[in-house]
Design an enzyme around this catalytic site. Structure first.
Site, PDB file in Angstrom:
ATOM      1  N   HIS A   1       0.802  -1.228   0.000  1.00 34.83           N
ATOM      2  CA  HIS A   1       0.000   0.000   0.000  1.00 34.83           C
ATOM      3  C   HIS A   1       0.835   1.278   0.000  1.00 34.83           C
ATOM      4  O   HIS A   1       0.312   2.342   0.305  1.00 34.83           O
ATOM      5  CB  HIS A   1      -0.908   0.037   1.228  1.00 34.83           C
ATOM      6  CG  HIS A   1      -1.824  -1.131   1.375  1.00 34.83           C
ATOM      7  ND1 HIS A   1      -2.774  -1.459   0.438  1.00 34.83           N
ATOM      8  CD2 HIS A   1      -1.940  -2.067   2.363  1.00 34.83           C
ATOM      9  CE1 HIS A   1      -3.444  -2.529   0.846  1.00 34.83           C
ATOM     10  NE2 HIS A   1      -2.939  -2.929   2.007  1.00 34.83           N
TER      11      HIS A   1
ATOM     12  N   HIS B   1      -8.124  -3.940  -0.919  1.00 33.67           N
ATOM     13  CA  HIS B   1      -7.529  -5.234  -1.247  1.00 33.67           C
ATOM     14  C   HIS B   1      -8.358  -5.949  -2.307  1.00 33.67           C
ATOM     15  O   HIS B   1      -8.247  -7.159  -2.485  1.00 33.67           O
ATOM     16  CB  HIS B   1      -7.441  -6.137  -0.020  1.00 33.67           C
ATOM     17  CG  HIS B   1      -6.781  -5.498   1.146  1.00 33.67           C
ATOM     18  ND1 HIS B   1      -7.496  -4.842   2.120  1.00 33.67           N
ATOM     19  CD2 HIS B   1      -5.484  -5.370   1.473  1.00 33.67           C
ATOM     20  CE1 HIS B   1      -6.642  -4.355   3.013  1.00 33.67           C
ATOM     21  NE2 HIS B   1      -5.419  -4.652   2.638  1.00 33.67           N
TER      22      HIS B   1
END
Lengths: 331, 198
Positions: free
Chosen positions: A56, A219
């Site tokens: 991320h 996700h």
């Protein structure tokens, strides 16, 4: 899978090694998979730690720095770090004034971080508190807002709580401000293409060439609808409408807005989204403070964007504008 | 006398016994989950057994919890480590565990695991095993405690066998889980049996 890597199993460790080597004045890795400020914990300052899976950047490790986080435990791509790594992060963040655990609401992270708090208390007598980000409005209805996932709102939480700690607030004060920030953030995402986790080797989901998915999680968690891709203005319009349905905005409100790339979406397209958001908010008489447009919270090479709105009062605005410095962001 | 070296011996016994039972536990888990429970449990106890324990029994239990969680961060592993940690907190600063404390420690472990796993009694999980053991140990004499615990853990497996799983991944199997021993309860029975091998 088409990725620049050596061995999928080494992906995270080699990434961290490179990041610390590139920015030694900002980051250090005193314990495997725990990134801390290069200068170490500041004596007398409340520490702030976060943690979560890799994949991320700049979230999570990137935001370790002055006026931001003190330490971060990082797991495999999209996987929680262990409780022991989190406990190490707490220890490294502790300057003697206690530590706030500030992170996104994901089951595995919560279980391990709670455990890590107990470990730090048992072993080092460190007092800790927790604030969870639950800003993704489509991940649960408003009545169950505490079940929502944490996404890009984390960026505002790290910045504002980080400033509160840096100016000398005690643990209760920093925790109160972090809580207030988390409560003021709302986010929503949309995606065009998936990403591939190196160790899995195949895309996290499938989607048609001409399709988009509204409300998708960071996700690749399922969103609210999937259909033919719409023009940018319509996408921005719907995202803002959904955010405002959850947290109404009115004339005279002051907000900051983050238009964030999930990884592969270029800055050009983020500005096209921002353009419409700005027009809409102007028309409502809502004042935008310090807009953020860029790559702040990603999902590897996913194509798509998230929009986060935080409603500000004077206290939060002052802290948002306070100085901060890490390799990915300077205020 | 339950001092730090007695804890180390118990951990070795459990590590040996759960290693033997690993295949059985993996196949029980494979029927309802991802089939790695035997590995989770035996790896966790092997790591705990190899850890050097301090004399403070609270810190010894803490070291075991940490070691366990380090190699076994699945939800079952984290839950067991949570249980150890709850007991560790109560024993911190002592060099011996008093037998009278044991039912209290088991109950504290059960409560902490319920809170962390957000589970309830009767869901057909390891929590029911701990509850049965805590209850059975009330008033048991120190010499009979291990046998009492084994009997209680075994009874829990049989008592729940004909009920459906109501928590975790096994819950998805609903009615199909009826008739099958809960893998977590079965693993806990093997863990308690391991105390005899120390």
């Amino acid at each position: 899978m088409k990725k620049i890597l050596n061995n999928p199993a080494d992906y995270v460790d080699e990434m961290l090694e490179g990041m610390v080597a590139a920015h030694p004045e900002t980051y250090a890795q005193p314990v495997r998979r725990v990134i801390a400020r290069a200068a170490g914990a500041k004596k007398g300052k409340v520490g702030i730690v976060t943690g979560g899976g890799s994949g991320h950047l700049p979230i999570f490790t990137g935001y370790v720095g002055t006026g931001l986080l003190d330490a971060c435990a990082i797991g495999d791509v999209f996987a929680s770090p262990s409780a022991e790594q989190m406990a190490e992060a707490i220890r490294l963040a502790d300057g003697g004034a206690g530590v706030l655990r500030l992170y996104g609401n994901y089951g595995g992270d919560v279980m391990n971080f709670d455990m890590a708090g107990e470990m730090a208390e048992m072993e080092h007598d460190i007092r800790t508190t927790t604030v969870l980000l639950t800003d993704d409005v489509v991940s649960a209805p408003k009545e169950e807002a505490e079940k929502r996932r944490g996404v890009a709102g984390m960026v505002y939480a790290f910045k504002i709580a980080g400033a509160a700690a840096e100016r000398g607030g005690d643990l209760d004060e920093v925790t109160r401000i972090a809580r207030k920030t988390a409560d003021a953030c709302r986010s929503i995402g949309m995606a065009l293409t998936p990403c591939t986790i190196p160790q899995a080797g195949k895309p996290t989901f499938e989607i048609g060439e001409a399709e988009m998915e509204m409300g998708m999680g960071i996700h690749g968690e399922p969103g609210i609808w999937r259909d033919a891709i719409k023009p940018a203005d319509e996408i921005a319009e719907e995202m803002l409408e959904r955010l405002m349905a959850d947290q109404p905005l009115a004339k005279g409100d002051r907000i900051s807005i983050l238009v964030n790339s999930l990884g592969a979406t270029p800055a050009e397209e983020l500005y096209i989204l921002y353009r419409h958001a700005k027009q809409k908010l102007d028309a409502l008489g809502v004042e935008i403070v310090m807009p953020l447009v860029g790559r702040y919270a990603t999902s590897m090479e996913m194509t798509g964007a998230t929009i986060t709105v935080i409603k500000l009062d004077e206290e939060l605005e002052t802290l948002l504008k306070a100085p901060a410095d890490c390799a990915f962001w300077r205020v | 006398m339950i001092d730090s070296s007695a804890i180390a011996k118990a951990l070795s016994g459990i590590a040996a016994h759960t290693a033997t039972a690993s295949e059985e536990l993996c196949s029980a888990d494979g029927a309802l989950g991802d089939g790695d429970l035997g590995i989770t449990v035996s790896k966790g106890f092997a790591e705990a057994a190899e850890t050097e324990l301090p004399d403070d029994v609270g810190m010894a239990l803490f070291a075991a919890a940490k070691a366990f969680q380090r190699v076994s961060s699945s939800s079952y592993g984290t839950l067991l480590a949570t249980g150890f940690m709850a007991a560790a907190k109560l024993e911190k600063g002592k060099t011996e565990i008093a037998p009278d404390d044991i039912p209290v420690l088991v109950a504290a472990a059960r409560d902490a695991m319920m809170a962390r796993g957000k589970g309830n009694l009767g869901d057909k999980t390891v929590l029911d095993s701990l509850d049965a053991i805590a209850e059975a140990l009330e008033g048991a004499t120190p010499e009979t405690m291990v046998d009492t615990a084994i009997t209680a853990a075994g009874d829990a497996v049989e008592q729940f066998r004909n009920q459906p799983n109501r928590l975790g991944r096994a819950r998805m199997f609903g009615e199909k889980s009826i008739g099958l021993a809960d893998p977590g309860q079965l693993a806990f029975l093997r863990i308690v049996e391991g105390l005899k091998h120390g």
